[in-house]
Design an enzyme around this catalytic site. Structure first.
Site, PDB file in Angstrom:
ATOM      1  N   LYS A   1     -13.616  -4.241   6.149  1.00  0.00           N
ATOM      2  CA  LYS A   1     -12.565  -4.147   7.164  1.00  0.00           C
ATOM      3  C   LYS A   1     -11.678  -5.369   7.055  1.00  0.00           C
ATOM      4  O   LYS A   1     -12.120  -6.428   6.619  1.00  0.00           O
ATOM      5  CB  LYS A   1     -13.171  -4.101   8.573  1.00  0.00           C
ATOM      6  CG  LYS A   1     -12.238  -3.531   9.627  1.00  0.00           C
ATOM      7  CD  LYS A   1     -12.247  -2.022   9.592  1.00  0.00           C
ATOM      8  CE  LYS A   1     -11.460  -1.386  10.701  1.00  0.00           C
ATOM      9  NZ  LYS A   1     -11.871   0.006  10.904  1.00  0.00           N
TER      10      LYS A   1
HETATM   11  N1  GLU Z   1      -9.656   2.740   9.973  1.00  0.00           N
HETATM   12  C1  GLU Z   1     -10.351   3.976   9.822  1.00  0.00           C
HETATM   13  C2  GLU Z   1     -11.779   3.838  10.305  1.00  0.00           C
HETATM   14  O1  GLU Z   1     -12.083   2.994  11.127  1.00  0.00           O
HETATM   15  C3  GLU Z   1     -10.227   4.551   8.404  1.00  0.00           C
HETATM   16  C4  GLU Z   1     -10.802   3.704   7.313  1.00  0.00           C
HETATM   17  C5  GLU Z   1     -10.489   4.229   5.915  1.00  0.00           C
HETATM   18  O2  GLU Z   1      -9.910   5.271   5.776  1.00  0.00           O
HETATM   19  O3  GLU Z   1     -10.865   3.530   4.971  1.00  0.00           O
HETATM   20  O4  GLU Z   1     -12.629   4.601   9.951  1.00  0.00           O
END
Ligand code: GLU
Length: 418
Positions: free
Chosen positions: A108
């Site tokens: 993240k």
């Molecule tokens: N931000 C989204 C999540 O929390 C998508 C993450 C992604 O597609 O890599 O799952």
């Protein structure tokens, strides 16, 4: 349950891990390894502002675990972003990808910034410099960012372009959630909400609840929340309350999500929509309803309000909206919680489809995307439910037991280097 509830997101993520790991036969060393983020990068991001001044923002990229494949997870722009929050979100991505069985680890990113205060030019410069600073960590086979809170397809296009400029060739697979015109996938934008709709349908069947006519409350009106409201409305549900960061609106007879979207586009807020009553975000969580969809931020349902939640089903479109203490209260009260790492996994699932399409250079129709997404979400829901029943635990623990087991097994068969 004594003392103050710890709302630090990383502490919450750790507690969730421990509560599920108890059921798995893991030795102490492996348990420690699975809890620890693999890489944490803190960067400072200098940005030339439009007025000629210079501001410096702090950003992060954390890879929690890459045992099952490259790191995967979004980038969040928010004034409250901290390293601990990003660590928690990265850990949740590890379990999310494992729950729906994608060949990814968890990662993240985040920048502590209020993007609403920046011009488009300032946002572009911030994004390009942040991309440059995290460039050593990211790549199609290393770590693949995507949108999250207050980032979107345009943000991803800037990151893809920035990385491509350094590489000397277009590197489509370095991020997902790109515009469809630029290596993006059909259905990615609404994927989180679509996936949430699929698991809500399954959960309703399990509960013997008819989605048509069910009353629904949605907290948060970003990409996830607004689309969940639209899709459940299309399924015949009655959307009785909605909210954004400024507050909520309520009408027990139903709100048309399209009218709410149009009103927000026109005025910048949901409140003021004709035929609705203004309520606070706190009041909204306690409304009697069949289905509650938290689609905003962490720590919304806690020890303080969990006994006043009056939904039959909670589907977590947001990451981390419910604390462990609240989980226990809701479980005891017989309220089904479809946890974030399952309920919002549609986003990363279609990210995976996008990455596959980029690598192949062969793109799918919207129908194909939806078909594969439905298959993934429906089977993950039933696997999680079966695991939860086997261990007589709530769905969150069921999902964690499934996910931790998969990551532990990948770690075991790989072995520890050297
Ligand atoms: N931000 C989204 C999540 O929390 C998508 C993450 C992604 O597609 O890599 O799952």
């Amino acid at each position: 349950m004594t003392g103050e509830e710890n709302l630090n997101p990383f502490a919450v993520a750790m507690a969730q891990f421990d509560r599920a790991a108890l059921y798995l036969d893991l030795d102490d060393g492996l348990r420690e390894l699975l809890k620890t983020p693999k890489r944490q990068l803190i960067v400072s991001i200098p940005v030339k502002m439009d007025d000629g001044s210079l501001r410096v923002f702090e950003g992060y990229r954390v890879q929690h675990n890459v045992a099952r494949g490259p790191g995967k997870g979004g980038i969040r722009y928010h004034p409250d972003v901290t390293l601990d929050e990003v660590k928690a979100l990265a850990m949740w991505m590890t379990w999310k990808c494992a729950t729906v069985n994608l060949p990814y680890g968890g990662a993240k990113g985040g920048v502590r910034v209020n993007p609403k205060e920046l011009s488009r030019g300032e946002l572009e410069r911030l994004t390009r410099r942040y991309a440059t600073e995290i460039a050593p960590l990211i790549g199609p086979d290393r770590d693949i960012p995507a949108p999250d809170v207050y980032t979107d397809a345009q943000t991803m296009a800037w990151i893809m372009d920035t990385i491509s400029m350094f590489k000397g060739h277009t590197e489509l697979g370095v991020v997902t959630g790109k515009p469809v015109e630029l290596g993006g996938s059909h259905g990615r934008q609404e994927a989180t909400a679509r996936g949430c709709q699929f698991v809500i349908r399954e959960a309703c069947r399990t509960l013997g609840l008819s989605l048509s006519g069910a009353t629904v409350v949605v907290q948060g009106f970003g990409n996830a929340g607004s689309n969940v409201a639209r899709f459940l409305h299309e399924d015949g549900a009655r959307i009785i309350a909605l909210s954004d960061s400024k507050g909520g609106i309520y009408n027990p007879h139903g709100i048309d999500p399209e009218a709410a979207l149009a009103h927000k586009a026109r005025t910048g807020a949901l409140q003021g929509l004709p035929d609705t009553e203004a309520i606070t975000n706190e009041e909204l969580l306690e409304l009697p309803c069949d289905i509650l969809v938290p689609a905003a931020l962490e720590n919304q349902i806690t020890r303080r309000n969990a006994d006043r939640v009056r939904a039959r089903l909670i589907a977590e479109a947001a990451n981390g909206p419910t604390t462990p203490d609240a989980d226990d209260i809701l479980f005891e009260r017989g309220i089904m919680v479809v946890p974030d790492i399952l309920a919002n996994a549609g986003g990363v699932s279609v990210s995976y489809f996008e990455w596959v399409q980029d690598q192949y250079g062969f793109f799918w129709s919207e129908d194909e995307v939806r078909h594969h997404l439905e298959r993934i979400m429906t089977s993950a829901f039933h696997e999680v439910r079966a695991t939860a029943e086997r261990y007589r635990v709530d769905l969150r623990r069921g999902a964690y037991i499934l996910a931790i087991g998969r990551v532990a097994e990948a770690t075991r068969v790989r072995g520890i280097f050297p």
